[in-house]
Design an enzyme around this catalytic site. Sequence first.
Site, PDB file in Angstrom:
ATOM      1  N   HIS A  40      -1.147   0.711   1.824  1.00 52.46           N
ATOM      2  CA  HIS A  40      -1.080   2.052   2.421  1.00 52.46           C
ATOM      3  C   HIS A  40      -1.113   1.953   3.957  1.00 52.46           C
ATOM      4  CE1 HIS A  40      -3.205   3.030  -1.500  1.00 52.46           C
ATOM      5  NE2 HIS A  40      -2.143   3.806  -1.558  1.00 52.46           N
ATOM      6  N   GLU A 151       7.302   0.027  -1.814  1.00 52.03           N
ATOM      7  CA  GLU A 151       8.250  -0.426  -2.847  1.00 52.03           C
ATOM      8  C   GLU A 151       7.530  -0.823  -4.129  1.00 52.03           C
ATOM      9  OE1 GLU A 151      10.536  -3.610  -1.166  1.00 52.03           O
ATOM     10  OE2 GLU A 151      12.020  -2.234  -0.310  1.00 52.03           O
ATOM     11  N   ASP A 153       5.833   0.979  -6.046  1.00 51.58           N
ATOM     12  CA  ASP A 153       6.218   2.023  -7.000  1.00 51.58           C
ATOM     13  C   ASP A 153       7.723   2.241  -6.845  1.00 51.58           C
ATOM     14  OD1 ASP A 153       3.551   3.030  -8.107  1.00 51.58           O
ATOM     15  OD2 ASP A 153       3.204   2.979  -5.958  1.00 51.58           O
ATOM     16  N   GLN A 156       9.499   5.308  -8.403  1.00 51.38           N
ATOM     17  CA  GLN A 156       9.047   6.486  -7.637  1.00 51.38           C
ATOM     18  C   GLN A 156       9.822   6.589  -6.318  1.00 51.38           C
ATOM     19  OE1 GLN A 156       4.816   7.774  -6.954  1.00 51.38           O
ATOM     20  NE2 GLN A 156       5.050   6.678  -5.040  1.00 51.38           N
ATOM     21  N   MET A 187      -0.935  -5.418  -4.357  1.00 49.23           N
ATOM     22  CA  MET A 187      -2.087  -4.542  -4.098  1.00 49.23           C
ATOM     23  C   MET A 187      -1.881  -3.201  -4.777  1.00 49.23           C
ATOM     24  SD  MET A 187      -3.460  -5.242  -0.307  1.00 49.23           S
ATOM     25  CE  MET A 187      -3.844  -6.912   0.205  1.00 49.23           C
ATOM     26  N   SER A 189      -4.457   0.461  -5.998  1.00 54.00           N
ATOM     27  CA  SER A 189      -5.787   1.058  -6.122  1.00 54.00           C
ATOM     28  C   SER A 189      -6.357   0.767  -7.508  1.00 54.00           C
ATOM     29  CB  SER A 189      -5.700   2.571  -5.904  1.00 54.00           C
ATOM     30  OG  SER A 189      -5.097   2.833  -4.661  1.00 54.00           O
ATOM     31  N   ARG A 190      -5.492   0.607  -8.506  1.00 50.81           N
ATOM     32  CA  ARG A 190      -5.957   0.392  -9.890  1.00 50.81           C
ATOM     33  C   ARG A 190      -6.489  -1.027 -10.108  1.00 50.81           C
ATOM     34  NH1 ARG A 190      -1.706   4.398 -11.060  1.00 50.81           N
ATOM     35  NH2 ARG A 190      -2.706   6.117 -12.158  1.00 50.81           N
TER      36      ARG A 190
HETATM   37  O1  PAF Z   1       2.243   6.754  -4.803  1.00 54.14           O
HETATM   38  C1  PAF Z   1       1.341   7.614  -4.787  1.00 54.14           C
HETATM   39  O2  PAF Z   1       0.221   7.357  -4.332  1.00 54.14           O
HETATM   40  C2  PAF Z   1       1.632   8.993  -5.356  1.00 54.14           C
HETATM   41  O3  PAF Z   1       2.452   8.923  -6.473  1.00 54.14           O
HETATM   42  C3  PAF Z   1       2.194   9.969  -4.303  1.00 54.14           C
HETATM   43  C4  PAF Z   1       3.565   9.513  -3.799  1.00 54.14           C
HETATM   44  C5  PAF Z   1       1.234  10.092  -3.145  1.00 54.14           C
HETATM   45  C6  PAF Z   1       2.378  11.354  -4.943  1.00 54.14           C
HETATM   46  O4  PAF Z   1       1.177  11.843  -5.429  1.00 54.14           O
END
Ligand code: PAF
Length: 286
Positions: A40, A151, A153, A156, A187, A189-190
Amino acid sequence: MTTPRVLRTPDEVRWFVNDLRRRGQTLALVPTMGFLHDGHLSLMREGRARCDVVAATIFVNPTQFGPTEDLTRYPRDPVGDLAKCGSAGATVVYSPEPATVYPPGYQTYVNVEQVSQGLCGDRRPGHFRGVATVVTKLLALFRPNVALFGEKDYQQLQVIKTLARDLELGVEIVGMPTIRESDGLAMSSRNTYLSADDRARALSLSKGLFAMQAAAKAGETDVAKLLALGLAPLTQANVKLDYLEVRDAQTLEPLTTLTKERSARVLVAAFLGTTRLIDNLALTVS
Ligand code: PAF
């Protein structure tokens, strides 16, 4: 380092954005669900390099969790996250309550059709509808010049690139490389859910992907053979596979052969105990 200002309501965001526009400053947005790690923070640092101001959002979005998923136990660290956002160059952090984002009577959702299908889209019904909805709301509220996503995700990221293009939101969507632990684990969070044993077995995901990437680079173009290579460490580690697939890197259409003309991506999801992890890598034929 200055502690970022916390915004809680859409009105506060609009005042902040209008003020910034009056000054002629550019804005980078980094949407997150908190419990921040170096992945992040790399997005915020890149945002700072590209724009005058960085806004981060921390919102555990209920609409992207299925009824049996980990919404209530999703890890949170509001105090630590704020300090991390400050250290990575964010000026404000938008952290609304769920009822602020989805007040009573809320009924508008965004559905990105093709790239939301297959992979996590099939395994987590409604997930990308929730992601697309909240990201669209955040992009409409902040009207940033640039928005940055990891990347890690990957599906997404394609969903978000597609909605920004189709809805003509006028924002540049930037995908940033996955940040990995020194042993290769992506990396997430899970990862905090993993026992020591699961953590060790989780390395089989990146091991399989890197084996596939090396074989593709060495000239292997047969996707079935590549998948067998990627599957071997997962089988050996006895992880429960959700999917391992090779897809077109943009459209996410399934591929059976790699070619130099079409960029490809291998994507994996697997369960370590009750924790579901995902990872992916580019496959490039030499
Ligand atoms: O990747 C994430 O942390 C979430 O899916 C996001 C893009 C913040 C949407 O809630």
